[in-house]
Design a protein around this motif. Structure first.
Motif, PDB file in Angstrom:
ATOM      1  N   ILE A 103      25.493 -46.824 -57.633  1.00  7.30           N
ATOM      2  CA  ILE A 103      26.854 -47.286 -57.745  1.00  7.30           C
ATOM      3  C   ILE A 103      27.356 -47.597 -59.072  1.00  7.30           C
ATOM      4  CG2 ILE A 103      26.273 -49.829 -57.253  1.00  7.30           C
ATOM      5  CD1 ILE A 103      28.814 -49.592 -55.114  1.00  7.30           C
ATOM      6  N   GLU A 104      28.327 -47.439 -59.521  1.00  7.34           N
ATOM      7  CA  GLU A 104      28.800 -47.876 -60.891  1.00  7.34           C
ATOM      8  C   GLU A 104      29.187 -49.274 -61.033  1.00  7.34           C
ATOM      9  OE1 GLU A 104      28.717 -45.722 -63.408  1.00  7.34           O
ATOM     10  OE2 GLU A 104      27.806 -44.370 -61.962  1.00  7.34           O
ATOM     11  N   PRO A 105      28.730 -49.765 -62.181  1.00 11.38           N
ATOM     12  CA  PRO A 105      29.139 -51.373 -62.746  1.00 11.38           C
ATOM     13  C   PRO A 105      30.821 -51.427 -62.940  1.00 11.38           C
ATOM     14  CG  PRO A 105      28.274 -50.152 -64.529  1.00 11.38           C
ATOM     15  CD  PRO A 105      28.235 -49.159 -63.476  1.00 11.38           C
ATOM     16  N   VAL A 106      31.494 -51.003 -61.930  1.00  9.61           N
ATOM     17  CA  VAL A 106      33.120 -51.286 -62.088  1.00  9.61           C
ATOM     18  C   VAL A 106      33.398 -52.544 -61.439  1.00  9.61           C
ATOM     19  CG1 VAL A 106      33.264 -48.857 -62.117  1.00  9.61           C
ATOM     20  CG2 VAL A 106      33.528 -50.084 -60.026  1.00  9.61           C
ATOM     21  N   ARG A 107      34.704 -52.890 -61.762  1.00 13.28           N
ATOM     22  CA  ARG A 107      35.233 -54.198 -61.376  1.00 13.28           C
ATOM     23  C   ARG A 107      35.846 -53.973 -60.001  1.00 13.28           C
ATOM     24  NH1 ARG A 107      38.583 -58.633 -65.165  1.00 13.28           N
ATOM     25  NH2 ARG A 107      38.306 -60.201 -63.887  1.00 13.28           N
ATOM     26  N   ARG A 108      35.167 -54.269 -58.975  1.00  9.50           N
ATOM     27  CA  ARG A 108      35.312 -54.180 -57.593  1.00  9.50           C
ATOM     28  C   ARG A 108      34.568 -55.337 -56.764  1.00  9.50           C
ATOM     29  NH1 ARG A 108      35.018 -48.691 -53.905  1.00  9.50           N
ATOM     30  NH2 ARG A 108      35.220 -49.616 -52.132  1.00  9.50           N
ATOM     31  N   GLN A 109      35.324 -55.610 -55.894  1.00  9.15           N
ATOM     32  CA  GLN A 109      34.837 -56.958 -55.146  1.00  9.15           C
ATOM     33  C   GLN A 109      33.625 -56.280 -54.394  1.00  9.15           C
ATOM     34  OE1 GLN A 109      37.105 -58.660 -51.760  1.00  9.15           O
ATOM     35  NE2 GLN A 109      36.079 -60.587 -52.366  1.00  9.15           N
ATOM     36  N   ARG A 110      32.358 -57.100 -54.108  1.00 11.14           N
ATOM     37  CA  ARG A 110      31.208 -56.603 -53.764  1.00 11.14           C
ATOM     38  C   ARG A 110      30.332 -57.709 -53.165  1.00 11.14           C
ATOM     39  NH1 ARG A 110      29.865 -52.370 -58.390  1.00 11.14           N
ATOM     40  NH2 ARG A 110      30.878 -50.439 -57.679  1.00 11.14           N
ATOM     41  N   ILE A 111      29.321 -57.335 -52.319  1.00  4.21           N
ATOM     42  CA  ILE A 111      28.546 -58.420 -51.864  1.00  4.21           C
ATOM     43  C   ILE A 111      27.047 -57.877 -52.006  1.00  4.21           C
ATOM     44  CG2 ILE A 111      27.283 -59.445 -49.793  1.00  4.21           C
ATOM     45  CD1 ILE A 111      30.104 -59.204 -48.299  1.00  4.21           C
ATOM     46  N   ARG A 161      30.713 -58.022 -40.606  1.00  2.33           N
ATOM     47  CA  ARG A 161      31.300 -57.944 -39.514  1.00  2.33           C
ATOM     48  C   ARG A 161      32.781 -58.460 -39.678  1.00  2.33           C
ATOM     49  NH1 ARG A 161      31.054 -54.408 -35.480  1.00  2.33           N
ATOM     50  NH2 ARG A 161      32.053 -55.905 -34.048  1.00  2.33           N
ATOM     51  N   GLN A 162      32.739 -59.594 -40.450  1.00  3.86           N
ATOM     52  CA  GLN A 162      34.197 -60.145 -40.877  1.00  3.86           C
ATOM     53  C   GLN A 162      35.020 -59.766 -41.866  1.00  3.86           C
ATOM     54  OE1 GLN A 162      34.639 -64.561 -40.541  1.00  3.86           O
ATOM     55  NE2 GLN A 162      32.749 -64.734 -39.583  1.00  3.86           N
ATOM     56  N   ARG A 163      34.042 -58.937 -42.744  1.00  4.94           N
ATOM     57  CA  ARG A 163      34.829 -58.283 -43.902  1.00  4.94           C
ATOM     58  C   ARG A 163      34.272 -56.936 -44.124  1.00  4.94           C
ATOM     59  NH1 ARG A 163      37.568 -61.804 -42.388  1.00  4.94           N
ATOM     60  NH2 ARG A 163      38.567 -63.423 -43.529  1.00  4.94           N
ATOM     61  N   PRO A 164      34.543 -55.968 -43.010  1.00  8.25           N
ATOM     62  CA  PRO A 164      33.672 -54.713 -43.095  1.00  8.25           C
ATOM     63  C   PRO A 164      34.072 -53.910 -44.417  1.00  8.25           C
ATOM     64  CG  PRO A 164      35.323 -54.681 -41.459  1.00  8.25           C
ATOM     65  CD  PRO A 164      35.220 -56.041 -41.906  1.00  8.25           C
ATOM     66  N   GLU A 165      35.344 -54.024 -44.870  1.00  6.72           N
ATOM     67  CA  GLU A 165      35.735 -53.316 -46.159  1.00  6.72           C
ATOM     68  C   GLU A 165      35.133 -53.196 -47.252  1.00  6.72           C
ATOM     69  OE1 GLU A 165      38.013 -56.762 -46.354  1.00  6.72           O
ATOM     70  OE2 GLU A 165      37.328 -55.813 -44.819  1.00  6.72           O
ATOM     71  N   ILE A 166      34.095 -54.491 -47.491  1.00  6.66           N
ATOM     72  CA  ILE A 166      33.491 -54.699 -48.742  1.00  6.66           C
ATOM     73  C   ILE A 166      32.214 -54.207 -48.827  1.00  6.66           C
ATOM     74  CG2 ILE A 166      32.958 -56.594 -50.079  1.00  6.66           C
ATOM     75  CD1 ILE A 166      34.934 -58.692 -48.958  1.00  6.66           C
ATOM     76  N   ASP A 167      31.995 -53.634 -50.013  1.00  7.05           N
ATOM     77  CA  ASP A 167      30.642 -53.095 -50.145  1.00  7.05           C
ATOM     78  C   ASP A 167      29.395 -54.039 -50.184  1.00  7.05           C
ATOM     79  OD1 ASP A 167      31.981 -50.290 -50.553  1.00  7.05           O
ATOM     80  OD2 ASP A 167      31.724 -50.641 -52.732  1.00  7.05           O
TER      81      ASP A 167
END
Length: 212
Positions: free
Chosen positions: A30-38, A144-150
């Motif tokens: 994955i690239e170190p871009v400014r995107r919300q992640r876990i 499960r609650q936030r499945p869209e987050i990487d």
């Protein structure tokens, strides 16, 4: 004033970590871009959290909060300042009988505010011979609650040798944090199946000659 002090202490921690570990990030999947992640990682030392936080680029670091043990970080005023103000900790008491809030709800609230998070799904430091202990259900419940987050696996290599359990003086040694390809919970995926898949994604980042 607290924010300024936190910035100074944070800068000191980065310099200190670089001096001791020559810490570097290997963005393999994955690239170190400014995107919300876990970011989820193996856990064998109290230095794990500072190390991941240190190798994140500054723009990502500013948006990232750490899920951390309240009973450890609130033990004294200095730890409390670092945990709350420097790492922007989402402090969770590991002792269920002392909790007054739902830990998953606190983490999801931070995500809904736009933060990325760092979490250790083993639930505590690994003192076994196995590279990873079984994951707790928390990672699945959050996914499960936030499945869209990487969900990004992060393997920390050599850290248990830099600061062995029970030691307070770190041993200088090169250390790498490897960031792998993101994982998402699948529709209708069972908890155990997901946790195994997430754990396997983390294990796949272990260097061929590596150790936890």
């Amino acid at each position: 004033m607290r924010r300024f002090a936190a910035s100074i202490v944070g800068h000191f921690l980065i310099v200190f970590a670089q001096f001791i570990t020559a810490a570097r990030a290997d963005w393999r999947g994955i690239e170190p871009v400014r995107r919300q992640r876990i970011y989820y990682a193996n856990h064998s030392s109290n230095a794990d959290l500072p190390l991941i936080w240190t190798v994140l680029p500054a723009a990502l670091r500013r948006d990232t909060r750490a899920v951390a043990a309240a009973d450890y970080w609130l033990k004294n005023k200095l730890r409390a300042f670092i945990g709350r103000d420097v790492f922007q900790g989402i402090l969770i008491d590991r002792r269920a009988e002392h909790r007054t809030e739902d830990p998953i709800a606190k983490i999801v609230e931070a995500l809904d505010e736009g933060a990325s998070i760092i979490i250790f799904p083993e639930g505590g430091r690994n003192r076994t011979e196995d590279p990873l202990m079984p994951f707790k259900a928390g990672l699945y419940n959050i996914a499960r609650q936030r499945p869209e987050i990487d969900l990004v696996p992060c393997w920390i290599d050599n850290i248990s040798h830099i600061m062995p359990s029970g030691e307070v003086i770190p041993v200088p040694l090169a250390c790498t944090v490897t960031f792998g390809a993101p994982v998402h919970v699948r529709e209708e995926e069972a908890k155990n199946a997901f946790l195994k898949r997430a754990s396997d994604a983390l294990r796949d980042l272990i260097p061929a000659q590596g150790h936890a």
